[in-house]
Design an enzyme around this catalytic site. Structure first.
Site, PDB file in Angstrom:
ATOM      1  N   GLU A 152       0.827  -1.216   0.000  1.00 46.76           N
ATOM      2  CA  GLU A 152       0.000   0.000   0.000  1.00 46.76           C
ATOM      3  C   GLU A 152       0.856   1.259   0.000  1.00 46.76           C
ATOM      4  O   GLU A 152       0.707   2.154   0.838  1.00 46.76           O
ATOM      5  CB  GLU A 152      -0.975  -0.021   1.191  1.00 46.76           C
ATOM      6  CG  GLU A 152      -1.907  -1.199   1.137  1.00 46.76           C
ATOM      7  CD  GLU A 152      -3.062  -1.129   2.123  1.00 46.76           C
ATOM      8  OE1 GLU A 152      -3.031  -0.310   3.046  1.00 46.76           O
ATOM      9  OE2 GLU A 152      -4.016  -1.914   1.963  1.00 46.76           O
ATOM     10  N   GLU A 207      -4.221  -8.963   0.324  1.00 50.06           N
ATOM     11  CA  GLU A 207      -4.876  -8.887   1.633  1.00 50.06           C
ATOM     12  C   GLU A 207      -6.374  -9.063   1.451  1.00 50.06           C
ATOM     13  O   GLU A 207      -6.958  -8.506   0.520  1.00 50.06           O
ATOM     14  CB  GLU A 207      -4.605  -7.538   2.327  1.00 50.06           C
ATOM     15  CG  GLU A 207      -3.319  -7.520   3.100  1.00 50.06           C
ATOM     16  CD  GLU A 207      -3.011  -6.187   3.768  1.00 50.06           C
ATOM     17  OE1 GLU A 207      -3.920  -5.571   4.351  1.00 50.06           O
ATOM     18  OE2 GLU A 207      -1.830  -5.770   3.708  1.00 50.06           O
TER      19      GLU A 207
HETATM   20  C1  GAL Z   1      -4.108  -2.832   5.374  1.00 45.49           C
HETATM   21  C2  GAL Z   1      -2.607  -2.777   5.665  1.00 45.49           C
HETATM   22  C3  GAL Z   1      -2.241  -3.701   6.805  1.00 45.49           C
HETATM   23  C4  GAL Z   1      -3.185  -3.476   7.947  1.00 45.49           C
HETATM   24  C5  GAL Z   1      -4.588  -3.702   7.509  1.00 45.49           C
HETATM   25  C6  GAL Z   1      -5.584  -3.552   8.626  1.00 45.49           C
HETATM   26  O1  GAL Z   1      -4.512  -1.787   4.602  1.00 45.49           O
HETATM   27  O2  GAL Z   1      -1.889  -3.139   4.532  1.00 45.49           O
HETATM   28  O3  GAL Z   1      -0.928  -3.456   7.201  1.00 45.49           O
HETATM   29  O4  GAL Z   1      -3.011  -2.186   8.407  1.00 45.49           O
HETATM   30  O5  GAL Z   1      -4.893  -2.778   6.507  1.00 45.49           O
HETATM   31  O6  GAL Z   1      -6.885  -3.597   8.164  1.00 45.49           O
END
Ligand code: GAL
Length: 806
Positions: free
Chosen positions: A421, A498
């Protein structure tokens, strides 16, 4: 020298070569016998500084985890509500006189952060990035046969830094490596398997040979390959000798293997390569490298293939802390985490958002996990004031090179990620930096694709994608866009870097279970008000607005063949980032498994979809109040329906579908027994029941391992449960337990998995959470028995004995 040797009689020559075989290369564990001081003393870099009053300890070590939690630390609860600060380490050691004409270097696998190192008062250098390995050549500054002092200053005082708990100190392994002047350079063997089929495989080996002597050397350089049973199966032995000029040289070999046994996540078969350098028939260096023979590819239409077989990536994201042990790497603790994930059906891990400890990659090779190694959470644009943005310009090249060089031999590692990100994806600097980082990676390894975990998924707005440098596009969240990705990015391969960011505390249940609640809210959909006790319901219906339920993510990834798979945020809870609560919450709610290593219910959703062994999981507990309406859920596999019974009365059968991966009944509560029976073609597969627990009667303690190694590192994880007279977990009788460890071990930490418990994770007293707590017992170096006593007022003590052996 050479000419004299040639004149020696054969027997003497043989003897000499025997002696030096033992001394070709020494790789010494350099973790033990350090002195530590928490605070700053600029004189501590001096060789003759008096450190006798400092604390003695062994590495890996993390000083932050030893503190109490507090809202006043500048890392805030995002960083785990634990302190940073400055600390010094010193170690006095002797190098044998026989090392005098050799090369000695110290290798640090990771120091958080801003480390500076001195040997005998000489400054060796600094390394800002806390998640990267580095080394120093000690040779010119060593005293041979006399004491030497290495001093390390660690400065983690500028906070906030990482968006999660980093830990502080020399928190990974340290090694002292001694070689001859002509030797394989650091990370100087690179093994790849460019051609792999069932009938044969080509193993390519690149060597980087160092020659720190003053003349060129003629050597025989080759590699023997061994199978997993230790049988030699091939060699690259050269007939022609190779010349290593002063400074060093790079060479390459290829070896063919017939009928190779392939490495896979189901069967992680490892070969061993033993690379040797001989001079005048005498062995002068030897390097052992485990490797696997496997092929993989990403197909834009059909997803991921391992050894030509389609394989959905069933992955989780993991931060690096080991719960109550903090960031200090411990092999037994890492292995326990991986065992739990394996049990759940995980076949891949994204070590987010930084390179992990080297040793955990060995475990991934051995246990069969695919691994994405990620370099950075930010580039030049910061996420926190004192994060790596401060160092990116000066250090990114050295750091990303160190990552690839260290990890490129692991069969588990199948993908590099240049970032997570990254803010630069939103402007043109993203294009230039992405190109540069990918170039740096590819200069050292072209056998693995490079990705980046992106938030922006419109091509015209995504400047990292515009670089054209990414092999695979990694997208975080935004399930609703999955259907459109092939249109937006024709011909590209995708992976969900993710998913979820769903929230839960183990054993918490808020009714009704079928309304999804966003938290933090998106301003449009139903939100949750926080619970006064800082719990979050575990029915997989609470998630951050940028995420989704676990189930929704699973359904979406399953639906699109071109999604190679996913990495769930997150496998385990981790310290820091306690979304959705503020202090006193200090660790995450995202984990499928809690911080203590106890699975939350959603663990079984993954198990039901990702494993083939018959399973059935029923929840919640069965201690409610008269008049309550309780939602009862089950996850299952290998069956076509589940029938639910309350006190023997059927409440009907239900089946999951491709879109709904659990079954649910709304049940008017009645104390007694709730029971689920899974059936296939009408025949019972499994049954599970939960009884209403009577009053608390005793403590139940189970150790995951009772025979341990007396190495000062091995661990036993003790699960403590509060139960009624029949052994049923009492979910609502939480109370303090004390853990006393005597004999050949010590208490390494306690936990209960509850993210807002502010009692130090090193405390010997712990309040249970939903009837459970964890104690971690660590062995001494002296063997013997360890006695663990678990006490709680008014209950009978439980005594557990653990054995340790050399
Ligand atoms: C994502 C990020 C992670 C964590 C996660 C929590 O956007 O890449 O490191 O922060 O959100 O929801």
């Amino acid at each position: 020298m050479k000419s004299t040797k040639n004149k020696l009689p054969i027997v003497a020559l043989l003897l000499l070569s025997l002696i030096s075989t033992a001394q070709v290369r020494s790789i010494a564990d350099f973790n033990n016998g350090w002195k530590f001081f928490l605070g700053n003393d600029s004189l501590a870099s001096n060789a003759n500084y008096n450190d006798t009053k400092w604390r003695s300890l062994n590495l890996p070590h993390d000083w932050s985890i030893e503190s109490n939690f507090s809202s006043s630390f500048p890392a805030t609860n995002q960083g785990g509500a634990l302190p940073g600060g400055i600390g010094w380490y010193r170690k006095t050691f002797t190098v044998p006189a026989t090392s005098k004409n050799k090369v000695t270097r110290i290798e640090f696998d990771g120091v958080y952060k801003n480390s500076e190192v001195w040997i005998n008062g000489h400054y060796l250098g600094k390394r800002p990035y806390g998640y990267i390995n580095f080394s120093y050549d000690l040779t010119p500054h060593l005293n041979y046969g006399k004491p030497n002092v290495i001093a390390v200053k660690v400065d983690n005082s500028l906070q906030p830094d990482s968006r999660w708990y980093s830990g502080s100190g020399i928190y990974r392994d340290v090694k002292l490596v001694t070689t001859n002047n002509v030797a394989i350079a650091e990370a100087g063997v690179f093994i790849a398997t460019p051609i792999v089929s069932k009938n044969k495989a080509t193993v390519s080996i690149q060597y980087n040979v160092a020659n720190t002597g003053t003349q060129k050397e003629i050597v025989n350089l080759y590699t023997d390959l061994y199978d997993a049973a230790g049988k030699k199966i091939a060699t690259s032995k050269q007939v022609v000798l190779r010349t290593i000029p002063v400074g060093g040289y790079a060479y390459a070999d290829q070896i063919q293997i017939a009928a190779p046994i392939l490495w896979s996540t189901a069967k992680p078969y490892l070969y061993k390569a033993v690379t040797k350098i001989e001079r005048n028939g005498q062995l002068i260096d030897e390097v052992k490298t485990n490797f696997g023979i496997r092929s993989f590819r990403f197909d834009a239409a059909n997803g991921f293939f391992l050894n030509n077989e389609p394989l959905k990536i069933q992955g989780v994201c993991m931060h690096h802390d080991l719960g109550a042990l903090g960031a200090a790497y411990n092999h037994a603790a890492a292995k326990r985490q991986l065992n739990i994930l394996k049990e759940m059906g995980v076949n891949a891990i994204r070590f987010s958002h930084n390179p992990p400890a080297a040793a955990i990659l060995d475990l991934c090779d051995e246990m069969g996990f695919l691994v994405q190694v990620e370099a950075f959470d930010m580039w030049k644009k910061k996420k926190n004031k004192f994060d790596y943005n401060l160092f990116f310009d000066e250090w990114h090249a050295r750091d990303i090179q160190a990552m690839v060089l260290r990890d490129r031999n692991h069969p588990s590692v199948f993908m590099w990620s240049i970032g997570n990100e990254i803010r630069e994806q939103f402007d043109s600097t993203g294009t230039t930096i992405a190109k540069r980082l990918v170039e740096l990676v590819k200069a050292l390894d072209t056998t693995r694709p490079v990705t980046c975990a992106l938030t922006e998924n419109f091509p015209e707005k995504n400047f990292i994608w515009k670089s054209g440098a990414l092999d695979i596009l990694g997208f975080n969240y935004k399930l609703y866009d999955y259907a459109d990705l092939p249109n937006r990015f024709p011909g590209q391969s995708f992976v969900a870097t993710e998913t979820a960011s769903a929230l839960a505390t183990r054993g918490s249940y808020d009714m009704p279970s079928d309304s999804n609640r966003l938290w933090p809210p998106d301003g449009k959909t139903p939100t949750v008000k926080g619970n006064a006790d800082m719990s979050v319901s575990a029915y997989d219906h609470v998630y951050a607005y940028w995420g989704s339920s676990h189930e929704a993510a699973m359904v979406a990834v399953n639906k699109y063949k071109y999604m190679s798979g996913m990495f769930v945020w997150s496998g385990f809870d981790f310290i820091g980032e306690p979304v959705p609560y503020a202090w006193p919450a200090r660790s995450s709610y995202y984990g499928i498994v809690d911080l203590a290593g106890f699975p939350k219910d959603v663990f079984y959703l993954y198990q039901s979809e990702w494993t083939t062994k018959p399973m059935l999981h029923l929840f919640p507990h069965w201690n409610w109040n008269k008049g309550d309406t309780v939602d009862v859920w089950a996850y299952y596999n290998n069956a076509d329906e589940v029938e639910l019974f309350l006190n023997g009365k059927s409440l009907g059968s239900k089946s999951k579908t491709t879109d709904v991966l659990h079954v649910k009944w709304r049940v008017p509560y009645e104390a007694g027994i709730i029971k689920a029976v899974s059936k296939k073609n009408g025949r019972v597969v499994l049954s599970k029941e939960i009884k209403t627990a009577a009053s608390l009667s005793k403590i139940l303690v189970t150790a995951d391992r009772t025979k341990l190694k007396a190495n000062g590192k091995d661990l036993s994880f003790l699960t403590i449960k509060l139960v009624d007279k029949d052994g049923n977990l009492v979910p609502d009788a939480d109370r303090f337990v004390d853990v006393i460890v005597k004999g050949a071990g010590a208490l390494a930490g306690t936990d209960n998995g509850f993210p807002a418990d502010t009692v130090s994770l090193k405390s010997s007293q712990r309040k249970t959470w939903k009837g459970m707590a964890l104690a971690i017992v660590q062995t001494n170096v002296k063997k013997g028995n360890i006695t663990v006593v678990v006490k709680s007022a008014g209950l009978k003590d439980v005594i557990i004995t653990l054995e340790t052996e050399e």
